[in-house]
Write an enzyme that holds these catalytic residues in place. Structure first.
Site, PDB file in Angstrom:
ATOM      1  N   VAL A 121       0.905  -1.150   0.054  1.00 30.44           N
ATOM      2  CA  VAL A 121      -0.032  -0.038   0.005  1.00 30.44           C
ATOM      3  C   VAL A 121       0.691   1.320  -0.029  1.00 30.44           C
ATOM      4  O   VAL A 121       0.541   2.137  -0.791  1.00 30.44           O
ATOM      5  CB  VAL A 121      -0.871   0.028   1.076  1.00 30.44           C
ATOM      6  N   ARG A 137     -12.401 -13.242   6.830  1.00 31.35           N
ATOM      7  CA  ARG A 137     -12.548 -12.144   5.950  1.00 31.35           C
ATOM      8  C   ARG A 137     -13.282 -11.122   6.990  1.00 31.35           C
ATOM      9  O   ARG A 137     -14.357 -10.520   6.798  1.00 31.35           O
ATOM     10  CB  ARG A 137     -13.612 -12.621   4.962  1.00 31.35           C
ATOM     11  N   SER A 192       2.406   2.828  19.162  1.00 33.31           N
ATOM     12  CA  SER A 192       3.871   3.050  19.090  1.00 33.31           C
ATOM     13  C   SER A 192       4.244   4.223  17.911  1.00 33.31           C
ATOM     14  O   SER A 192       4.912   5.125  18.063  1.00 33.31           O
ATOM     15  CB  SER A 192       4.645   1.847  18.736  1.00 33.31           C
ATOM     16  N   VAL A 236      -4.307   4.861   7.199  1.00 33.61           N
ATOM     17  CA  VAL A 236      -5.043   3.708   6.060  1.00 33.61           C
ATOM     18  C   VAL A 236      -4.919   2.458   6.805  1.00 33.61           C
ATOM     19  O   VAL A 236      -5.830   1.664   6.505  1.00 33.61           O
ATOM     20  CB  VAL A 236      -3.861   3.685   4.809  1.00 33.61           C
ATOM     21  N   ASN A 245      -5.900  -0.976   9.180  1.00 36.77           N
ATOM     22  CA  ASN A 245      -7.272  -1.370   9.679  1.00 36.77           C
ATOM     23  C   ASN A 245      -6.816  -2.014  11.025  1.00 36.77           C
ATOM     24  O   ASN A 245      -5.892  -2.573  11.415  1.00 36.77           O
ATOM     25  CB  ASN A 245      -7.555  -2.364   8.685  1.00 36.77           C
ATOM     26  N   PRO A 246      -8.007  -2.314  11.627  1.00 34.88           N
ATOM     27  CA  PRO A 246      -9.251  -1.784  11.341  1.00 34.88           C
ATOM     28  C   PRO A 246      -9.488  -0.348  11.545  1.00 34.88           C
ATOM     29  O   PRO A 246      -9.062   0.273  12.668  1.00 34.88           O
ATOM     30  CB  PRO A 246     -10.226  -2.396  12.506  1.00 34.88           C
ATOM     31  N   ASP A 302     -14.815   2.360  -0.255  1.00 31.85           N
ATOM     32  CA  ASP A 302     -16.317   1.478  -0.474  1.00 31.85           C
ATOM     33  C   ASP A 302     -17.016   2.552  -1.352  1.00 31.85           C
ATOM     34  O   ASP A 302     -17.805   1.775  -2.144  1.00 31.85           O
ATOM     35  CB  ASP A 302     -16.820   1.437   0.937  1.00 31.85           C
ATOM     36  N   ARG A 355     -16.071   2.139  -4.918  1.00 34.95           N
ATOM     37  CA  ARG A 355     -16.710   0.776  -5.535  1.00 34.95           C
ATOM     38  C   ARG A 355     -18.162   0.904  -5.580  1.00 34.95           C
ATOM     39  O   ARG A 355     -18.700   0.322  -6.820  1.00 34.95           O
ATOM     40  CB  ARG A 355     -16.259  -0.350  -4.300  1.00 34.95           C
ATOM     41  N   HIS A 367     -15.598   1.068   8.177  1.00 35.26           N
ATOM     42  CA  HIS A 367     -15.029   0.146   7.016  1.00 35.26           C
ATOM     43  C   HIS A 367     -15.113  -0.930   7.311  1.00 35.26           C
ATOM     44  O   HIS A 367     -14.045  -1.475   7.889  1.00 35.26           O
ATOM     45  CB  HIS A 367     -13.703   0.980   6.717  1.00 35.26           C
ATOM     46  N   THR A 387      -4.457  -5.574  -1.655  1.00 33.57           N
ATOM     47  CA  THR A 387      -5.110  -4.254  -2.393  1.00 33.57           C
ATOM     48  C   THR A 387      -4.008  -3.316  -2.140  1.00 33.57           C
ATOM     49  O   THR A 387      -3.568  -3.173  -1.274  1.00 33.57           O
ATOM     50  CB  THR A 387      -6.481  -4.026  -1.791  1.00 33.57           C
TER      51      THR A 387
END
Length: 318
Positions: free
Chosen positions: A17, A93, A108, A125, A127-128, A155, A158, A182, A236
C-alpha cells in the site's frame, strides 16, 4: 514544534500500500517532498530508489524522495500511516482480526509522531480503520480535525462504480455514499443516492434496467469486494492509493471537497465515542466540517447498529 513545510509528506510504511501511494503521489504531482519511514530501512531505500527513477519521465513529478525517520514529521504537512499487518489470503474475512496487533503498532507510531508535531494532518490507512483512527485521536489528544481515516472513501468509489456499470453511465456522475464502519456494518443512505439528480428509485425507469437494483446484494458486493481482491491478488493497493491521493489533493489544494472519511464523532446524529465515516469537507486544515445526510428510518437504524458495534469494540480494548 516548528512551522509546517507545505508540500511535505511523510509516508509511514513501505509495503504494497505504501509503495502504491508513493507511485500515485508522483503521478498526480501532489507533493514536493516525500519522506518514507519504515522499520526495515533497506526495504524503504529500495522503494525510494525505484520510485525516484520514475521522476525522469515527463508524467512524473520531480519531487524529492528519500528515506527518513520520525523526526521528519516535525515540519510535515501530511503524515500517512500504512504500517502494520494487513489482511492476508486465507485469513478471516474480517479486518478486526488485525485489532490487537495494529492497536500496538498505532500506539507506538503516535507516540513518535506527537514528539515532533501536532500540526500535520494525519491520514490513517491501517485497519481496523475506524478503531485505530479513534484511538490515535483520543488517546494522544491529537487535533480532531487533523486526524482523518480513509474510512469508506474506497467503499464509496466501489459503490459508485457498481451503480454506474448497472446504469451505463460514468461513475463520476453517481452521487452516493457508503457510511459508517469500513467493514461489515457499513451502510448506504439510499435516499441520498442519485445520478445527476435522478433519485435511486427512478433508476429502473430512467436507465431502462431489465430489473430493479437489489439493494442488499449491491451493498454485499461493495463490502466483500476488497476481501475478494485480497483472495485473488494477495493484497489491495491501487484503489486505496487513489483514495489517499484524493484526500491529499483536497488538503494540498485547499479544495473544500466533500468526501466520506472516518472522523471521531462529536455529537453528529447525537453520537460520540467512536470514529466512523461521514461526508466531510476537506481543506488545508484537514476536516473543515462534517455533514449529516438526512437519514430515513432504515438509515437511522443502520447507523445505530454500526455505532453500537464500533462502540463495543472500542470499550473492549480501552
Amino acid at each position: 514544534m516548528g512551522a509546517v513545510n507545505y508540500g511535505k509528506v511523510v509516508l509511514i510504511g513501505a509495503g504494497h500500500v505504501g509503495s502504491a501511494i508513493l507511485d500515485s503521489l508522483l503521478r498526480m504531482n501532489l507533493a514536493d517532498e516525500i519522506v518514507v519511514v519504515n522499520r526495515n530501512e533497506k526495504k524503504a531505500l529500495g522503494v525510494v530508489m525505484d520510485a525516484s527513477h520514475t521522476t525522469a519521465f515527463a508524467y512524473s513529478a520531480n519531487a524529492s524522495i528519500r528515506v527518513g525517520t520520525y523526526e521528519d514529521c516535525k515540519d510535515a504537512q501530511i503524515i500517512i500511516n500504512t504500517a502494520g499487518p494487513s489482511i492476508q489470503p486465507g485469513n478471516s474475512r474480517d479486518r478486526m482480526v488485525l485489532l490487537q496487533s495494529n492497536v500496538q503498532v498505532m500506539r507506538s507510531i503516535m507516540t513518535e509522531i506527537v514528539r515532533y508535531t501536532r500540526e500535520a494532518v494525519i491520514i490513517n490507512v491501517s485497519n481496523p480503520m475506524d478503531i485505530l483512527t479513534y484511538l490515535a485521536q483520543t488517546e494522544f489528544d491529537y487535533p480532531r480535525r487533523k486526524m482523518i481515516g480513509t474510512g469508506t472513501l474506497l467503499d464509496t468509489a466501489r459503490f459508485n462504480k457498481m451503480v454506474a456499470d448497472r446504469c451505463g453511465v460514468d461513475a463520476k456522475n453517481v452521487t452516493g455514499f457508503v457510511l459508517g464502519e469500513h467493514g461489515g456494518t457499513s451502510f448506504i443512505p439510499w435516499n441520498a443516492v442519485n445520478i445527476v439528480g435522478i433519485p435511486f428509485d427512478q433508476f429502473e425507469r430512467q436507465f431502462d434496467l431489465a430489473e430493479p437494483i437489489d439493494k442488499e446484494q449491491l451493498l454485499s458486493e461493495v463490502k466483500v469486494s476488497g476481501l475478494d481482491i485480497v483472495e485473488l491478488k494477495g493484497y489491495t493497493s491501487s484503489g486505496i492509493a487513489l483514495s489517499v491521493c484524493r484526500l491529499i489533493g483536497a488538503i494540498m489544494r485547499n479544495e473544500h471537497a466533500v468526501v466520506p472519511a472516518s472522523v471521531v464523532l462529536n455529537g453528529e446524529y447525537g453520537l460520540r465515542g467512536v470514529a466512523m465515516s461521514l461526508p466531510c469537507v476537506i481543506s488545508r486544515n484537514g476536516i473543515e466540517r462534517t455533514l449529516q445526510i438526512p437519514l430515513d428510518e432504515d438509515g437511522q437504524e443502520k447507523l445505530q447498529t454500526c455505532y453500537e458495534y464500533l462502540h463495543g469494540v472500542i470499550e473492549s480494548i480501552l
